[in-house]
Design a protein around this motif. Sequence first.
Motif, short mmCIF file in Angstrom:
data_model
loop_
_atom_site.label_atom_id
_atom_site.label_comp_id
_atom_site.label_asym_id
_atom_site.label_seq_id
_atom_site.Cartn_x
_atom_site.Cartn_y
_atom_site.Cartn_z
N TRP A 1 -4.88 -5.76 -3.27
CA TRP A 1 -5.08 -4.79 -2.20
C TRP A 1 -6.10 -5.30 -1.19
CZ3 TRP A 1 -8.98 -0.53 -1.75
CH2 TRP A 1 -8.63 0.40 -0.78
N ASP B 1 -4.60 -8.14 0.75
CA ASP B 1 -3.66 -7.69 1.80
C ASP B 1 -4.42 -7.38 3.09
OD1 ASP B 1 -1.39 -7.91 0.19
OD2 ASP B 1 -1.38 -5.79 -0.37
N ALA C 1 1.47 -4.32 3.46
CA ALA C 1 1.57 -3.92 2.05
C ALA C 1 0.29 -3.26 1.57
CB ALA C 1 1.89 -5.14 1.18
N TYR C 2 -0.79 -3.46 2.29
CA TYR C 2 -2.07 -2.82 1.97
C TYR C 2 -1.88 -1.31 1.84
CZ TYR C 2 -6.92 -1.27 2.71
OH TYR C 2 -8.15 -0.67 2.59
N ASP D 1 0.92 0.35 1.32
CA ASP D 1 1.86 0.73 0.27
C ASP D 1 1.16 0.93 -1.06
OD1 ASP D 1 3.87 0.47 2.16
OD2 ASP D 1 4.36 -1.60 1.56
N LYS D 2 -0.03 0.39 -1.21
CA LYS D 2 -0.78 0.52 -2.46
C LYS D 2 -1.60 1.81 -2.50
CE LYS D 2 -0.96 -4.43 -3.42
NZ LYS D 2 -0.01 -4.87 -2.42
N LYS E 1 0.90 8.28 -1.06
CA LYS E 1 1.19 9.04 0.16
C LYS E 1 0.17 10.16 0.36
CE LYS E 1 4.91 11.30 2.71
NZ LYS E 1 4.51 10.70 3.96
N ARG F 1 -3.45 8.76 3.84
CA ARG F 1 -2.93 7.40 4.00
C ARG F 1 -2.31 7.15 5.37
NH1 ARG F 1 2.36 5.75 1.14
NH2 ARG F 1 3.07 7.01 2.88
N ASP F 2 -1.40 7.99 5.81
CA ASP F 2 -0.69 7.71 7.07
C ASP F 2 -1.60 7.76 8.28
OD1 ASP F 2 1.56 7.28 5.54
OD2 ASP F 2 2.47 9.23 5.98
N LYS G 1 -3.54 4.57 8.23
CA LYS G 1 -2.67 3.49 8.70
C LYS G 1 -2.61 3.48 10.23
CE LYS G 1 1.95 1.63 7.93
NZ LYS G 1 3.23 1.82 7.20
N GLU H 1 -1.23 3.27 -7.94
CA GLU H 1 -1.40 3.65 -6.54
C GLU H 1 -2.77 4.27 -6.41
OE1 GLU H 1 1.68 6.34 -5.32
OE2 GLU H 1 1.16 7.83 -6.83
#
Length: 164
Positions: A34, A37, A44-45, A47-48, A51, A66-67, A70, A128
């Motif tokens: 992680w 990444d 992919a960072y 994705d770990k 959600k 998370r989103d 991001k 996760e």
Amino acid sequence: MKRLLLALSLMLCACVAQAGPALKKQANAFLDRWHNDAAHARPAYFDKIAKDGIYIGTDKTERWRRDAFKDWAKPHFKRKSAWDFKTLRRNVYFSDDTSIVWFDELLDTRMGVCQASGVMRRKGASFEIVHYQLSMAVPNEVAGQVTRLIKDFEEKDGWKGGPR
């Protein structure tokens, strides 16, 4: 029946004890990937992170799902490296049934040594991250100076906390 339950309990304890070193190795490898990444600005960072995962950064305004995290980090991930955290030390623990893992780590970062802690849950054969908190490690010897800087900033800025 009591003997059967006792035997099953002992077998479960033995399985958890045996899983300990392997699970710690797996959790450490996951966290190392992680951080790697981010060091290489790989998407992919994210994705770990679950959600529903939470990332708390070093600034008091930095608490993201998370989103949203991001979205905030997009400019950083357009570069060759977003941020590069090198683990200096990590402690890993897990629940009796090994479904939940929590950890704390000491990191070498561009901000100096930072501390972080987190919680992960099992996801299939991996994990996760459901909660991660990064903090700047302020040496006690300079905490008074840092506290004064923060207070001066807050008085000028007017921000005292509260819901976001």
